[in-house]
Design a protein around this motif. Structure first.
Motif, mmCIF file in Angstrom:
data_model
loop_
_atom_site.group_PDB
_atom_site.id
_atom_site.type_symbol
_atom_site.label_atom_id
_atom_site.label_comp_id
_atom_site.label_asym_id
_atom_site.label_seq_id
_atom_site.Cartn_x
_atom_site.Cartn_y
_atom_site.Cartn_z
ATOM 1 N N GLY A 43 36.957 25.193 39.784
ATOM 2 C CA GLY A 43 35.588 25.624 39.999
ATOM 3 C C GLY A 43 35.240 26.944 39.348
ATOM 4 N N GLU A 44 36.137 27.496 38.490
ATOM 5 C CA GLU A 44 35.836 28.794 37.899
ATOM 6 C C GLU A 44 35.845 28.733 36.376
ATOM 7 N N LYS A 45 35.384 27.613 35.805
ATOM 8 C CA LYS A 45 35.236 27.532 34.358
ATOM 9 C C LYS A 45 34.119 28.457 33.887
ATOM 10 N N SER A 46 33.173 28.721 34.748
ATOM 11 C CA SER A 46 32.112 29.676 34.461
ATOM 12 C C SER A 46 32.158 30.771 35.523
ATOM 13 N N PRO A 47 32.811 31.887 35.244
ATOM 14 C CA PRO A 47 32.975 32.944 36.250
ATOM 15 C C PRO A 47 31.635 33.567 36.620
ATOM 16 N N PRO A 48 31.505 34.097 37.822
ATOM 17 C CA PRO A 48 30.256 34.754 38.242
ATOM 18 C C PRO A 48 30.016 36.000 37.399
ATOM 19 N N LEU A 49 28.940 36.014 36.639
ATOM 20 C CA LEU A 49 28.716 37.092 35.675
ATOM 21 C C LEU A 49 28.398 38.423 36.352
ATOM 22 N N THR A 50 27.803 38.381 37.540
ATOM 23 C CA THR A 50 27.541 39.635 38.251
ATOM 24 C C THR A 50 28.857 40.331 38.609
ATOM 25 N N LYS A 51 29.867 39.530 38.935
ATOM 26 C CA LYS A 51 31.181 40.082 39.246
ATOM 27 C C LYS A 51 31.843 40.640 37.983
ATOM 28 N N VAL A 52 31.661 39.943 36.863
ATOM 29 C CA VAL A 52 32.203 40.409 35.586
ATOM 30 C C VAL A 52 31.595 41.758 35.216
ATOM 31 N N VAL A 53 30.277 41.872 35.348
ATOM 32 C CA VAL A 53 29.572 43.121 35.027
ATOM 33 C C VAL A 53 30.061 44.257 35.908
ATOM 34 N N LYS A 54 30.144 44.004 37.200
ATOM 35 C CA LYS A 54 30.588 45.031 38.145
ATOM 36 C C LYS A 54 31.984 45.523 37.800
ATOM 37 N N GLU A 55 32.861 44.603 37.421
ATOM 38 C CA GLU A 55 34.243 44.974 37.108
ATOM 39 C C GLU A 55 34.330 45.759 35.797
ATOM 40 N N ILE A 56 33.502 45.422 34.810
ATOM 41 C CA ILE A 56 33.488 46.170 33.551
ATOM 42 C C ILE A 56 33.054 47.611 33.804
ATOM 43 N N ILE A 57 32.041 47.799 34.633
ATOM 44 C CA ILE A 57 31.582 49.150 34.963
ATOM 45 C C ILE A 57 32.678 49.920 35.686
ATOM 46 N N SER A 58 33.348 49.245 36.627
ATOM 47 C CA SER A 58 34.422 49.895 37.378
ATOM 48 C C SER A 58 35.557 50.328 36.459
#
Length: 265
Positions: A43-58
């Motif tokens: 179920g994670e072939k398309s990761p949640p992009l909001t989580k990706v963005v948050k992690e890049i900022i972190s």
């Protein structure tokens, strides 16, 4: 038969270099291509992009902290700028800092960001199998971190704010990331220099030299803090100061020596 030919083409494409880099004065770009890699969770072939963005900022702020740089504040206008451009590249599959016909600073201005400094990192990634969140985050950030130009943007001591966005192309499956950095105009360093002596004085900062005639005042507005060096006539030793916002330097001559008085204006 057609599927076999297609897979051979994709495999051949994978043999090309995985990263390409480019750098201009205030922006850098990065592209990476991956295929047939990564282990997906269901179920994670398309990761949640909001989580990706948050992690890049972190990770950006963590890296800056490791290198003694101050933490960047998330700015809504830079977030909107990054989101617009990531979505534009995903919608059109056009990649590059000028893909929409504008410079990064122009896009930021259109979103209402009153800037003194603006810089931008971009990247694209593709994998036929898709990505899990960690793979996508790591791929984007490690690529930027490993590239001298992108790394310089991330660690720039003059920036104070950040905006990040990631978007996926429904047509090609590419993920496009935009990392915006800025320093608002409100944090610009404004100062004045007045020459009350009877001799033209020269001073320099940022590899630029300014002659200031007697009885003249010159105003400056800088985006970065730079040392200001006064060069005195008659072989008197130079004087170096660090301008702060609102400083007013007044030069006068006393006992055949040039002196500086610092005050506000």
């Amino acid at each position: 038969m057609y599927r076999q030919i297609f897979l051979v083409f994709v495999f051949a494409w994978c043999l090309l270099p995985g990263f390409t880099y480019g750098q201009v004065i205030e922006e850098d770009e990065l592209e990476s291509i991956e295929t047939f890699g990564g282990k997906l969770t269901q179920g994670e072939k398309s990761p949640p992009l909001t989580k990706v963005v948050k992690e890049i900022i972190s990770r950006t702020n963590h890296f800056r902290r490791e290198k003694g740089r101050p933490k960047l504040k998330v700015n809504p206008k830079l977030m909107e700028t990054a989101q617009y451009f990531a979505e534009f590249m995903a919608r059109t599959d056009q990649y590059g800092h000028y893909a929409d016909g504008n410079r990064p600073a122009e896009r930021a201005k259109e979103q209402g960001y009153n800037y003194c400094i603006v810089s931008e990192n971009i990247a694209s990634r593709f994998n036929t199998a898709g990505f899990i969140t960690e793979e996508l985050v790591q791929g984007f950030f490690q690529g930027w971190k490993s590239s001298p130009g992108h790394r310089k943007n991330i660690l720039d001591p003059g920036i104070t704010e950040i905006g990040v966005a990631v978007a996926k192309s429904e047509q090609s499956g590419y993920y496009y990331a935009v990392q915006m950095f800025g320093r608002p105009k409100s944090l610009s360093i404004e100062f004045q220099v007045t020459n009350n002596s009877v001799t033209t004085i020269q001073y320099e900062f940022g590899n630029r030299t300014f002659p200031l005639p007697p009885r003249y005042t010159r105003s400056h507005q800088l985006c970065r803090s730079e040392e200001l060096v006064f060069h005195w006539p008659d072989k008197q030793e130079s004087t170096t100061v660090q301008p702060n916002k609102g400083d007013h330097y007044t030069i006068w001559q006393e006992d055949e020596k040039f002196r500086i008085r610092t005050g506000g204006y």
